[in-house]
Design a protein around this motif. Structure first.
Motif, PDB file in Angstrom:
ATOM      1  N   TYR A  65    -122.767  40.013  82.263  1.00 51.18           N
ATOM      2  CA  TYR A  65    -122.883  40.025  83.851  1.00 51.18           C
ATOM      3  C   TYR A  65    -122.295  41.273  84.707  1.00 51.18           C
ATOM      4  O   TYR A  65    -122.777  41.764  85.467  1.00 51.18           O
ATOM      5  CB  TYR A  65    -122.751  38.594  84.167  1.00 51.18           C
ATOM      6  CG  TYR A  65    -122.662  38.455  85.609  1.00 51.18           C
ATOM      7  CD1 TYR A  65    -123.887  38.365  86.247  1.00 51.18           C
ATOM      8  CD2 TYR A  65    -121.531  38.518  86.488  1.00 51.18           C
ATOM      9  CE1 TYR A  65    -124.138  37.945  87.469  1.00 51.18           C
ATOM     10  CE2 TYR A  65    -121.673  38.306  87.602  1.00 51.18           C
ATOM     11  CZ  TYR A  65    -122.683  37.995  88.371  1.00 51.18           C
ATOM     12  OH  TYR A  65    -122.926  37.910  89.683  1.00 51.18           O
ATOM     13  N   ARG A  68    -123.898  44.340  84.222  1.00 50.14           N
ATOM     14  CA  ARG A  68    -125.035  44.448  85.087  1.00 50.14           C
ATOM     15  C   ARG A  68    -124.879  44.364  86.416  1.00 50.14           C
ATOM     16  O   ARG A  68    -125.422  45.160  87.268  1.00 50.14           O
ATOM     17  CB  ARG A  68    -125.919  43.192  84.647  1.00 50.14           C
ATOM     18  CG  ARG A  68    -127.196  43.085  85.669  1.00 50.14           C
ATOM     19  CD  ARG A  68    -128.214  43.300  84.731  1.00 50.14           C
ATOM     20  NE  ARG A  68    -129.374  43.046  85.621  1.00 50.14           N
ATOM     21  CZ  ARG A  68    -130.431  43.705  85.836  1.00 50.14           C
ATOM     22  NH1 ARG A  68    -130.174  45.121  85.558  1.00 50.14           N
ATOM     23  NH2 ARG A  68    -131.411  43.436  86.466  1.00 50.14           N
ATOM     24  N   ASP A  89    -134.764  46.948  87.520  1.00 53.07           N
ATOM     25  CA  ASP A  89    -135.599  45.921  86.620  1.00 53.07           C
ATOM     26  C   ASP A  89    -134.643  44.600  86.376  1.00 53.07           C
ATOM     27  O   ASP A  89    -133.893  44.531  85.571  1.00 53.07           O
ATOM     28  CB  ASP A  89    -135.764  46.528  85.111  1.00 53.07           C
ATOM     29  CG  ASP A  89    -136.706  47.728  85.358  1.00 53.07           C
ATOM     30  OD1 ASP A  89    -137.698  48.010  86.084  1.00 53.07           O
ATOM     31  OD2 ASP A  89    -136.217  48.956  84.799  1.00 53.07           O
ATOM     32  N   TYR A  90    -135.229  43.680  87.224  1.00 50.32           N
ATOM     33  CA  TYR A  90    -134.603  42.157  87.223  1.00 50.32           C
ATOM     34  C   TYR A  90    -135.156  41.702  85.909  1.00 50.32           C
ATOM     35  O   TYR A  90    -136.371  41.772  85.437  1.00 50.32           O
ATOM     36  CB  TYR A  90    -134.876  41.532  88.328  1.00 50.32           C
ATOM     37  CG  TYR A  90    -134.221  41.905  89.653  1.00 50.32           C
ATOM     38  CD1 TYR A  90    -132.992  42.029  89.834  1.00 50.32           C
ATOM     39  CD2 TYR A  90    -134.825  42.720  90.668  1.00 50.32           C
ATOM     40  CE1 TYR A  90    -132.342  42.579  90.685  1.00 50.32           C
ATOM     41  CE2 TYR A  90    -134.243  43.454  91.588  1.00 50.32           C
ATOM     42  CZ  TYR A  90    -132.948  43.189  91.817  1.00 50.32           C
ATOM     43  OH  TYR A  90    -132.194  43.722  92.858  1.00 50.32           O
ATOM     44  N   THR A  91    -134.327  40.877  85.256  1.00 52.42           N
ATOM     45  CA  THR A  91    -134.564  39.935  84.007  1.00 52.42           C
ATOM     46  C   THR A  91    -135.539  38.813  84.547  1.00 52.42           C
ATOM     47  O   THR A  91    -135.638  38.604  85.716  1.00 52.42           O
ATOM     48  CB  THR A  91    -133.458  39.363  83.462  1.00 52.42           C
ATOM     49  OG1 THR A  91    -132.643  38.623  84.266  1.00 52.42           O
ATOM     50  CG2 THR A  91    -132.439  40.425  82.946  1.00 52.42           C
ATOM     51  N   ASP A  92    -136.104  38.236  83.584  1.00 54.58           N
ATOM     52  CA  ASP A  92    -136.911  37.063  84.317  1.00 54.58           C
ATOM     53  C   ASP A  92    -135.985  35.905  84.722  1.00 54.58           C
ATOM     54  O   ASP A  92    -136.473  35.067  85.719  1.00 54.58           O
ATOM     55  CB  ASP A  92    -137.666  36.329  82.824  1.00 54.58           C
ATOM     56  CG  ASP A  92    -138.651  37.348  82.472  1.00 54.58           C
ATOM     57  OD1 ASP A  92    -139.390  38.102  83.053  1.00 54.58           O
ATOM     58  OD2 ASP A  92    -139.257  37.115  81.432  1.00 54.58           O
ATOM     59  N   GLN A  93    -134.880  35.551  84.324  1.00 59.15           N
ATOM     60  CA  GLN A  93    -133.973  34.601  84.490  1.00 59.15           C
ATOM     61  C   GLN A  93    -133.498  35.027  85.951  1.00 59.15           C
ATOM     62  O   GLN A  93    -133.485  34.027  86.864  1.00 59.15           O
ATOM     63  CB  GLN A  93    -132.621  34.569  84.032  1.00 59.15           C
ATOM     64  CG  GLN A  93    -131.593  33.471  84.227  1.00 59.15           C
ATOM     65  CD  GLN A  93    -130.589  33.254  83.273  1.00 59.15           C
ATOM     66  OE1 GLN A  93    -130.353  34.253  82.260  1.00 59.15           O
ATOM     67  NE2 GLN A  93    -129.752  32.459  83.620  1.00 59.15           N
ATOM     68  N   GLU A  94    -133.314  36.462  86.463  1.00 60.90           N
ATOM     69  CA  GLU A  94    -132.791  36.784  87.706  1.00 60.90           C
ATOM     70  C   GLU A  94    -134.185  36.340  88.694  1.00 60.90           C
ATOM     71  O   GLU A  94    -133.824  36.185  89.747  1.00 60.90           O
ATOM     72  CB  GLU A  94    -132.496  38.158  87.791  1.00 60.90           C
ATOM     73  CG  GLU A  94    -131.064  38.508  87.185  1.00 60.90           C
ATOM     74  CD  GLU A  94    -130.929  39.932  86.555  1.00 60.90           C
ATOM     75  OE1 GLU A  94    -129.770  40.307  86.838  1.00 60.90           O
ATOM     76  OE2 GLU A  94    -131.922  40.708  86.502  1.00 60.90           O
ATOM     77  N   THR A  95    -135.193  36.848  88.093  1.00 59.90           N
ATOM     78  CA  THR A  95    -136.464  36.793  89.125  1.00 59.90           C
ATOM     79  C   THR A  95    -136.547  35.366  89.667  1.00 59.90           C
ATOM     80  O   THR A  95    -136.798  34.927  90.723  1.00 59.90           O
ATOM     81  CB  THR A  95    -137.502  37.506  88.336  1.00 59.90           C
ATOM     82  OG1 THR A  95    -137.313  38.688  88.378  1.00 59.90           O
ATOM     83  CG2 THR A  95    -138.646  37.023  89.232  1.00 59.90           C
TER      84      THR A  95
END
Length: 103
Positions: A65, A68, A89-95
């Motif tokens: 984290y 990142r 490029d955001y991760t699925d979790q961040e999105t």
């Protein structure tokens, strides 16, 4: 001068602005950007305040984290008015997290 350097703040009375320090603050003055490029130097100061996590932050001990966060902050700090916006490029979790925040 350092005594009149702006501090980030919100003024309910006047909208977005930056509260001044020292004599300017005592006079109730606020700084507002007049050109888009004024935001470049201000953003640098704001981003510098958020680079390091406090020990009680949930991500403090999470090395991935923190790496990142450093990467995203570095892109933001390099951006200047007129540049092409950097891509993150955001991760699925961040999105999913931000989708929840903005609902």
């Amino acid at each position: 001068s350092p005594s009149s350097a702006p501090l980030g703040a919100w003024s309910a009375a006047s909208g977005w602005g930056v509260q001044m320090r020292g004599a300017a603050a005592k006079a109730g003055r606020w700084w507002y950007p007049r050109r888009l490029t004024d935001l470049d130097s201000f953003a640098e100061r704001v981003l510098a305040c958020g680079e390091e996590l406090q020990a009680d932050h949930p991500g403090f001990r999470d090395a991935d984290y923190r790496a990142r966060r450093r990467n995203i902050t570095a892109k933001a700090k390099l951006f200047r008015t007129g540049d092409v916006l950097p891509s993150v490029d955001y991760t699925d979790q961040e999105t999913a997290t931000w989708a929840t925040v903005y609902r």
